[in-house]
Design a protein around this motif. Structure first.
Motif, mmCIF file in Angstrom:
data_model
loop_
_atom_site.group_PDB
_atom_site.id
_atom_site.type_symbol
_atom_site.label_atom_id
_atom_site.label_comp_id
_atom_site.label_asym_id
_atom_site.label_seq_id
_atom_site.Cartn_x
_atom_site.Cartn_y
_atom_site.Cartn_z
ATOM 1 N N PRO A 1 9.081 27.279 29.039
ATOM 2 C CA PRO A 1 10.107 28.128 29.284
ATOM 3 C C PRO A 1 10.770 28.004 30.668
ATOM 4 O O PRO A 1 11.713 28.000 30.739
ATOM 5 C CB PRO A 1 9.335 29.667 29.229
ATOM 6 N N GLU A 2 9.902 27.833 31.626
ATOM 7 C CA GLU A 2 10.501 27.921 32.933
ATOM 8 C C GLU A 2 11.672 26.610 33.265
ATOM 9 O O GLU A 2 12.137 26.509 33.861
ATOM 10 C CB GLU A 2 9.328 27.734 34.227
ATOM 11 N N GLU A 3 10.533 25.423 32.438
ATOM 12 C CA GLU A 3 11.686 24.196 32.669
ATOM 13 C C GLU A 3 13.270 24.262 31.739
ATOM 14 O O GLU A 3 13.896 23.885 32.431
ATOM 15 C CB GLU A 3 10.951 23.032 31.970
ATOM 16 N N PHE A 4 12.894 24.998 30.808
ATOM 17 C CA PHE A 4 14.308 25.384 30.335
ATOM 18 C C PHE A 4 15.052 25.997 30.826
ATOM 19 O O PHE A 4 16.316 25.741 30.990
ATOM 20 C CB PHE A 4 13.798 26.164 28.703
ATOM 21 N N MET A 5 14.496 27.110 31.544
ATOM 22 C CA MET A 5 15.390 28.050 32.510
ATOM 23 C C MET A 5 16.188 27.380 33.452
ATOM 24 O O MET A 5 17.337 27.538 33.864
ATOM 25 C CB MET A 5 14.550 28.943 33.171
ATOM 26 N N LYS A 6 15.460 26.235 34.043
ATOM 27 C CA LYS A 6 15.990 25.501 35.102
ATOM 28 C C LYS A 6 17.348 24.607 34.652
ATOM 29 O O LYS A 6 18.395 24.355 35.345
ATOM 30 C CB LYS A 6 15.114 24.491 35.855
ATOM 31 N N THR A 7 17.469 24.348 33.323
ATOM 32 C CA THR A 7 18.256 23.474 32.631
ATOM 33 C C THR A 7 19.488 24.352 32.506
ATOM 34 O O THR A 7 20.770 23.864 32.302
ATOM 35 C CB THR A 7 18.005 23.014 31.428
ATOM 36 N N LEU A 8 19.526 25.814 32.450
ATOM 37 C CA LEU A 8 20.688 26.648 32.218
ATOM 38 C C LEU A 8 21.715 26.605 33.463
ATOM 39 O O LEU A 8 22.840 26.950 33.053
ATOM 40 C CB LEU A 8 20.259 27.858 32.077
ATOM 41 N N GLU A 9 21.337 26.213 34.561
ATOM 42 C CA GLU A 9 22.162 26.363 35.719
ATOM 43 C C GLU A 9 23.451 25.350 35.519
ATOM 44 O O GLU A 9 24.702 25.618 35.636
ATOM 45 C CB GLU A 9 21.475 26.087 36.874
ATOM 46 N N LYS A 10 23.190 24.301 35.132
ATOM 47 C CA LYS A 10 24.196 23.311 34.572
ATOM 48 C C LYS A 10 24.682 23.219 33.314
ATOM 49 O O LYS A 10 25.595 22.654 33.149
ATOM 50 C CB LYS A 10 23.634 21.736 35.237
ATOM 51 N N THR A 11 23.647 23.215 32.399
ATOM 52 C CA THR A 11 24.071 23.104 30.839
ATOM 53 C C THR A 11 23.796 24.602 30.228
ATOM 54 O O THR A 11 23.332 24.388 29.167
ATOM 55 C CB THR A 11 23.193 22.198 30.175
ATOM 56 N N GLY A 12 23.856 25.451 30.889
ATOM 57 C CA GLY A 12 23.684 26.836 30.062
ATOM 58 C C GLY A 12 25.088 27.183 29.205
ATOM 59 O O GLY A 12 26.102 26.587 28.995
ATOM 60 N N PRO A 13 25.196 28.493 28.581
ATOM 61 C CA PRO A 13 26.162 29.156 27.809
ATOM 62 C C PRO A 13 27.300 29.061 28.643
ATOM 63 O O PRO A 13 28.573 29.126 27.829
ATOM 64 C CB PRO A 13 25.678 30.382 27.311
ATOM 65 N N GLN A 14 27.570 29.066 29.884
ATOM 66 C CA GLN A 14 28.629 29.302 30.528
ATOM 67 C C GLN A 14 29.620 28.052 30.266
ATOM 68 O O GLN A 14 30.938 28.245 30.418
ATOM 69 C CB GLN A 14 28.691 29.242 31.978
#
Length: 647
Positions: free
Chosen positions: A518-531
């Motif tokens: 989960p934490e590894e996934f959360m880190k990906t959201l900064e650059k490739t998140g729903p924004q």
């Protein structure tokens, strides 16, 4: 063919909680009888030409058809089960009896259509018709059958009849199926139920014979389905279709003069009709469904409760709702105790109820939608449009609000064009009875900010009297884009858990997927998140953290992990086919060669059993390899290996 005599008796005078004891005593009968037990006639020839036995065509669509009537001594009772060999346990019959009639407080006069969903009794034997389940792999995940549940599609009629002791004619025609095709089966019932109530059993038998001649519901195929003098044209969606589109209209040709009904969808409900009084808060409801939160819909009738529950389940499409949901739930349901106990937290389920008793029994649930009635004049305005052919007289729109009064200021209802700008959430303690004001009773705080742009677009449609279908298209696209924006980062991360293809060796077991962190996934959201795909702001991280603990994530990830594991198995098979296996055997002992043959045969069986995504020529190459290896062995071993499994 006589229909009487095989129907199960009704629930009688047993109370809602007596079923727990009766469940231990029930006995399951075989789910399939030999085709020879049914009389044969000329109508079977067409089915046999397709390689099917009598009633195999019917069973691809329906489990059975039930007629439920009201007996003064027994109460609701199953009068007819057709075809006659169809089997239902006592527990299943009791559930069907109670779920096929509206609660007495609903006051449903005339004809009413709704649906319900109930749990299949454990221990049921596997039907021979599971051979048709091979089509499942090409269906969208949200349209696949759930092996643990049946759907019941109901056409209920209640009219005054002075010739009867009770003064009313009350009867339901119910289609029991594994398929979640609400709109389709309601259309079928709309065509056959009114005439059945006039012509009785012979008409029902003829309709079932028509269904038995239908082709199987194969994904991607456009089907012409005749039923009692009309022809319905439908297309079964596939997992490869672009989400949010329908191809049936594109496939319609001017030459289809024999087509009576064209259905653009099998399962979708009119979203805007269901959400119209709360479209300002549809995003919050989307979050509650996405997170698998316990949710109760309290409605004045089963048609309203069932459509609302299905609209909620559909709003996260193409993501499947993996928790339980009951479009219509009664105090007599066999899971009543399980879902109303206060000794543990409410389960992840969406319930649709109409009995006032639930206002007290489910008062401890965290999220409750209370639906009110609209006046007949308002309904007429809202129902001015429909799909190609309406599946039934449209039910009232849901007068649900979040601290909004029952009349939501809609231009289509001849009221003010203004919609309240600010509303508040009602507190759960304010819900005392089913007579409480309509509203959504919850203390939930949404993670995301409301999309004001889509709200203005829908509000403008209301003011301009835009047709309900057009509003539904806008709302469905909005939900689709919201769900896709949410799920794409998860899809991208899960795809990264797949091993590189170069790591697949034919002489080793297929490599394993990496673990989901989960934490590894959360880190990906900064650059490739729903924004990247959504304009909506808010606490996306908090929403993801909550989602990762939900049944919907668990079901989604298990499905994706299974698909990716099968892909690895398929790639491993392809790697084996590219090797010179015969040359390998020349350097190894007979024992090692026999072991290789057995393993290769198991691979073939696995590929067939699990419907692995393997190319047909790959399977043929592997069979050729196996045959060549066997022929190179001594004759005594050849005979043994040729008899072992399949090649």
């Amino acid at each position: 063919m006589a229909l009487r005599g095989l129907a199960g008796s009704g629930p009688g005078s047993r109370g809602p909680l007596d079923e727990a004891g009766a469940a231990d005593e029930e006995r399951e009968a075989p789910a399939v009888v030999a085709a020879g037990d049914a009389p044969e006639d000329v109508e079977e020839d067409e089915g046999r030409s397709r390689g099917l036995l009598r009633w195999d065509g019917f069973s691809a669509w329906l489990h059975c058809v039930c007629v439920v009537g009201f007996d003064l001594e027994l109460g609701q009772a199953v009068e007819v089960i057709y075809p006659q060999h169809s089997k239902l346990t006592d527990k299943e019959k009791t559930n069907i009896c109670y779920l096929s009639f509206p609660d007495s407080n609903s006051g449903c006069l005339g004809d009413t259509q709704f649906c319900f969903r109930f749990r299949q009794s454990s221990g049921r034997r596997v039907s021979l018709h599971c051979l048709l389940d091979q089509f499942e792999k090409d269906l969208p995940v949200y349209l696949k059958k759930d092996p643990a549940y049946f759907y019941g599609y109901v056409y209920f009629r209640q009219v005054r009849d002075k010739t009867l002791k009770r003064g009313y004619f009350q009867k339901s025609l119910v289609l029991i199926s594994k398929l979640p095709y609400m709109h389709f089966f309601h259309t079928v019932l709309k065509q056959i139920a009114p005439e059945y109530f006039e012509k009785n059993e012979p008409y029902l038998e003829a309709a079932c014979n028509d269904v038995d001649r239908w082709p199987a519901p194969m994904p991607g195929k456009t089907l012409h389905l005749p039923i009692m003098g009309i022809v319905m044209k439908v297309r079964i969606p596939t997992c490869h279709d672009k989400p949010g589109t329908t191809q049936i209209a594109q496939l319609t040709q001017q030459g289809d003069t024999h087509i009576s009904v064209i259905l653009p969808t099998l399962h979708e409900v009119d979203l805007f009709r269901c959400f119209c009084p709360v479209f300002l808060h549809s995003q919050m409801l989307w979050e509650l469904v996405l997170l698998g939160e316990p949710l109760v819909v309290m409605a004045p009738s089963p048609s309203e409760s069932s459509e609302t529950v299905l609209a909620l389940v559909n709003c996260i499409s193409p993501l499947k709702y993996f928790s339980d949901f009951r479009p219509y739930f009664t105090i007599h349901d066999s899971e009543f105790k399980e879902y109303t106990t206060r000794t543990q937290a409410p389960p992840s389920v969406i319930l649709g109820v109409t009995n006032p008793f639930f206002a007290k029994t489910l008062q401890h649930w965290p999220h409750i939608i209370r639906i009110g009635d609209l006046k007949p004049a308002e309904l007429k305005l809202l129902h001015s449009s429909s799909l190609f052919i309406p599946h039934r007289p449209a039910p009232p729109p849901l007068a649900t609000t979040i601290l909004l009064s029952v009349s939501v200021n809609l231009t289509t209802l001849g009221i003010s064009r203004e919609i309240p700008k600010q509303v508040k959430v009602k507190k759960l303690k304010n819900l005392k009875t089913l007579d409480s004001k309509p509203g959504v009773y919850t203390s939930y705080k949404p993670y995301l900010n409301r999309d004001e742009e889509i709200m203005k677009q829908l509000q403008k449609g209301v003011q301009q009297k835009r047709p309900s279908e057009a509003q539904s298209v806008i709302l469905r696209r909005y939900f689709l884009e919201l769900t896709q924006s949410f799920i794409i980062p998860l899809e991208r991360y899960v795809a990264s858990l797949m091993p590189f293809q170069r790591s697949i060796s034919p002489w080793k077991s297929p490599p394993q997927l990496r673990q989901f962190h989960p934490e590894e996934f959360m880190k990906t959201l900064e650059k490739t998140g729903p924004q990247l795909t959504s304009r909506i702001k808010g606490d996306w991280i908090g929403l993801y953290r909550h989602f990762l603990k939900s049944p919907n994530f668990d079901g989604w990830f298990k499905t994706r992990r299974k698909e990716m594991t099968q892909k690895l198995e398929a790639l491993h098979l392809e790697a084996l086919c590219e090797e010179d296996l015969l040359h390998w055997t020349q350097k190894h002992t007979e024992v090692e060669t026999v072991d290789l043959v057995l393993k290769l045969k198991n691979k073939l069986l696995q590929a067939d059993r699990e419907h692995l995504p393997v190319k047909p020529d790959t399977m043929e190459k592997l069979r050729t390899h196996i045959d060549a290896i066997i022929l190179a062995l001594p004759e005594d071993l050849q005979g043994i290996l040729l008899k072992t499994g399949m090649t």
